[in-house]
Design a protein around this motif. Sequence first.
Motif, PDB file in Angstrom:
ATOM      1  N   LEU A  32      56.295  29.921  80.251  1.00 44.63           N
ATOM      2  CA  LEU A  32      55.441  29.635  81.400  1.00 44.63           C
ATOM      3  C   LEU A  32      55.877  30.448  82.620  1.00 44.63           C
ATOM      4  N   ALA A  33      57.174  30.556  82.859  1.00 48.44           N
ATOM      5  CA  ALA A  33      57.680  31.334  83.987  1.00 48.44           C
ATOM      6  C   ALA A  33      57.346  32.818  83.823  1.00 48.44           C
ATOM      7  N   ALA A  34      57.441  33.348  82.604  1.00 47.07           N
ATOM      8  CA  ALA A  34      57.126  34.763  82.366  1.00 47.07           C
ATOM      9  C   ALA A  34      55.646  35.034  82.613  1.00 47.07           C
ATOM     10  N   VAL A  35      54.791  34.131  82.150  1.00 51.14           N
ATOM     11  CA  VAL A  35      53.345  34.306  82.360  1.00 51.14           C
ATOM     12  C   VAL A  35      53.018  34.234  83.841  1.00 51.14           C
ATOM     13  N   ARG A  36      53.582  33.272  84.533  1.00 53.81           N
ATOM     14  CA  ARG A  36      53.321  33.126  85.970  1.00 53.81           C
ATOM     15  C   ARG A  36      53.848  34.328  86.747  1.00 53.81           C
ATOM     16  N   SER A  37      54.987  34.847  86.341  1.00 55.46           N
ATOM     17  CA  SER A  37      55.566  36.009  87.013  1.00 55.46           C
ATOM     18  C   SER A  37      54.641  37.221  86.889  1.00 55.46           C
ATOM     19  N   SER A  38      54.082  37.435  85.708  1.00 54.71           N
ATOM     20  CA  SER A  38      53.167  38.574  85.539  1.00 54.71           C
ATOM     21  C   SER A  38      51.883  38.358  86.348  1.00 54.71           C
ATOM     22  N   GLN A  39      51.416  37.121  86.429  1.00 54.84           N
ATOM     23  CA  GLN A  39      50.234  36.842  87.242  1.00 54.84           C
ATOM     24  C   GLN A  39      50.514  37.083  88.719  1.00 54.84           C
ATOM     25  N   VAL A  40      51.692  36.696  89.185  1.00 61.11           N
ATOM     26  CA  VAL A  40      52.059  36.904  90.593  1.00 61.11           C
ATOM     27  C   VAL A  40      52.124  38.398  90.901  1.00 61.11           C
ATOM     28  N   LYS A  41      52.710  39.186  90.003  1.00 57.30           N
ATOM     29  CA  LYS A  41      52.784  40.642  90.213  1.00 57.30           C
ATOM     30  C   LYS A  41      51.392  41.257  90.282  1.00 57.30           C
ATOM     31  N   ARG A  42      50.514  40.828  89.383  1.00 55.45           N
ATOM     32  CA  ARG A  42      49.153  41.354  89.368  1.00 55.45           C
ATOM     33  C   ARG A  42      48.415  40.989  90.661  1.00 55.45           C
ATOM     34  N   LEU A  43      48.576  39.753  91.105  1.00 55.18           N
ATOM     35  CA  LEU A  43      47.905  39.322  92.334  1.00 55.18           C
ATOM     36  C   LEU A  43      48.458  40.041  93.563  1.00 55.18           C
ATOM     37  N   LYS A  44      49.754  40.311  93.585  1.00 54.78           N
ATOM     38  CA  LYS A  44      50.344  41.072  94.690  1.00 54.78           C
ATOM     39  C   LYS A  44      49.791  42.487  94.731  1.00 54.78           C
ATOM     40  N   ALA A  45      49.636  43.111  93.560  1.00 52.48           N
ATOM     41  CA  ALA A  45      49.073  44.458  93.505  1.00 52.48           C
ATOM     42  C   ALA A  45      47.623  44.459  93.999  1.00 52.48           C
ATOM     43  N   GLU A  46      46.850  43.470  93.589  1.00 53.79           N
ATOM     44  CA  GLU A  46      45.469  43.359  94.059  1.00 53.79           C
ATOM     45  C   GLU A  46      45.423  43.135  95.570  1.00 53.79           C
ATOM     46  N   SER A  47      46.331  42.305  96.060  1.00 50.86           N
ATOM     47  CA  SER A  47      46.387  42.030  97.494  1.00 50.86           C
ATOM     48  C   SER A  47      46.700  43.305  98.279  1.00 50.86           C
ATOM     49  N   THR A  48      47.645  44.094  97.799  1.00 52.37           N
ATOM     50  CA  THR A  48      47.989  45.353  98.459  1.00 52.37           C
ATOM     51  C   THR A  48      46.792  46.299  98.471  1.00 52.37           C
ATOM     52  N   GLN A  49      46.099  46.382  97.359  1.00 50.87           N
ATOM     53  CA  GLN A  49      44.924  47.254  97.270  1.00 50.87           C
ATOM     54  C   GLN A  49      43.834  46.778  98.235  1.00 50.87           C
ATOM     55  N   ILE A  50      43.619  45.507  98.321  1.00 51.39           N
ATOM     56  CA  ILE A  50      42.592  44.970  99.228  1.00 51.39           C
ATOM     57  C   ILE A  50      42.982  45.219 100.680  1.00 51.39           C
ATOM     58  N   HIS A  51      44.273  45.092 100.999  1.00 47.97           N
ATOM     59  CA  HIS A  51      44.714  45.370 102.369  1.00 47.97           C
ATOM     60  C   HIS A  51      44.494  46.839 102.733  1.00 47.97           C
ATOM     61  N   GLU A  52      44.711  47.742 101.776  1.00 48.92           N
ATOM     62  CA  GLU A  52      44.450  49.168 102.022  1.00 48.92           C
ATOM     63  C   GLU A  52      42.955  49.403 102.261  1.00 48.92           C
ATOM     64  N   GLN A  53      42.113  48.747 101.491  1.00 49.94           N
ATOM     65  CA  GLN A  53      40.667  48.881 101.684  1.00 49.94           C
ATOM     66  C   GLN A  53      40.255  48.339 103.046  1.00 49.94           C
ATOM     67  N   ILE A  54      40.879  47.257 103.472  1.00 51.72           N
ATOM     68  CA  ILE A  54      40.568  46.687 104.787  1.00 51.72           C
ATOM     69  C   ILE A  54      40.963  47.660 105.880  1.00 51.72           C
ATOM     70  N   LYS A  55      42.143  48.275 105.761  1.00 48.72           N
ATOM     71  CA  LYS A  55      42.590  49.251 106.758  1.00 48.72           C
ATOM     72  C   LYS A  55      41.631  50.434 106.827  1.00 48.72           C
ATOM     73  N   GLU A  56      41.189  50.926 105.657  1.00 49.40           N
ATOM     74  CA  GLU A  56      40.238  52.045 105.631  1.00 49.40           C
ATOM     75  C   GLU A  56      38.919  51.647 106.285  1.00 49.40           C
ATOM     76  N   ALA A  57      38.455  50.448 105.999  1.00 46.34           N
ATOM     77  CA  ALA A  57      37.187  49.988 106.582  1.00 46.34           C
ATOM     78  C   ALA A  57      37.317  49.824 108.092  1.00 46.34           C
ATOM     79  N   GLN A  58      38.467  49.339 108.555  1.00 47.41           N
ATOM     80  CA  GLN A  58      38.666  49.204 109.995  1.00 47.41           C
ATOM     81  C   GLN A  58      38.719  50.562 110.677  1.00 47.41           C
TER      82      GLN A  58
END
Length: 134
Positions: A32-58
């Motif tokens: 369960l910890a391994a699965v959650r860890s991979s999900q957290v990494k994936r969500l962090k990567a998506e969050s970083t990508q979305i923040h970059e898109q927000i900066k570009e849009a601004q």
Amino acid sequence: MAKKEFMRREITLRIRLLVFMLIMLSVFFAILAAVRSSQVKRLKAESTQIHEQIKEAQAKAEELKNRLAFAETDDYIAQEARQRFGYMVDGEIRFVLEDSPAANAPRPLIVIAPTPDPSPSPTPTPEPVQVIGP
């Protein structure tokens, strides 16, 4: 004695069952910890990508605001009149290159005449135009 041995086996069996259950729970939580860890990494990567898109849009929104502010100025109107319609300010000399896209630019619809001099000249002098090219 049989009763003591039976109790001893029962206690040993319960201890083994308890150890087995603890091992199974440990494996379950590790997976369960391994699965959650991979999900957290994936969500962090998506969050970083979305923040970059927000900066570009601004940045794009800021550029558009600046362009809109410039579009409300007289300098913008003069620039567009020169580029789109070929208007000139008094005293300017137009250089037309025959092989350039500027040679195919639209000619002015309205010619701005120079301001008249207080002393009238006998013949009007045309606006100087120099053609450069072969």
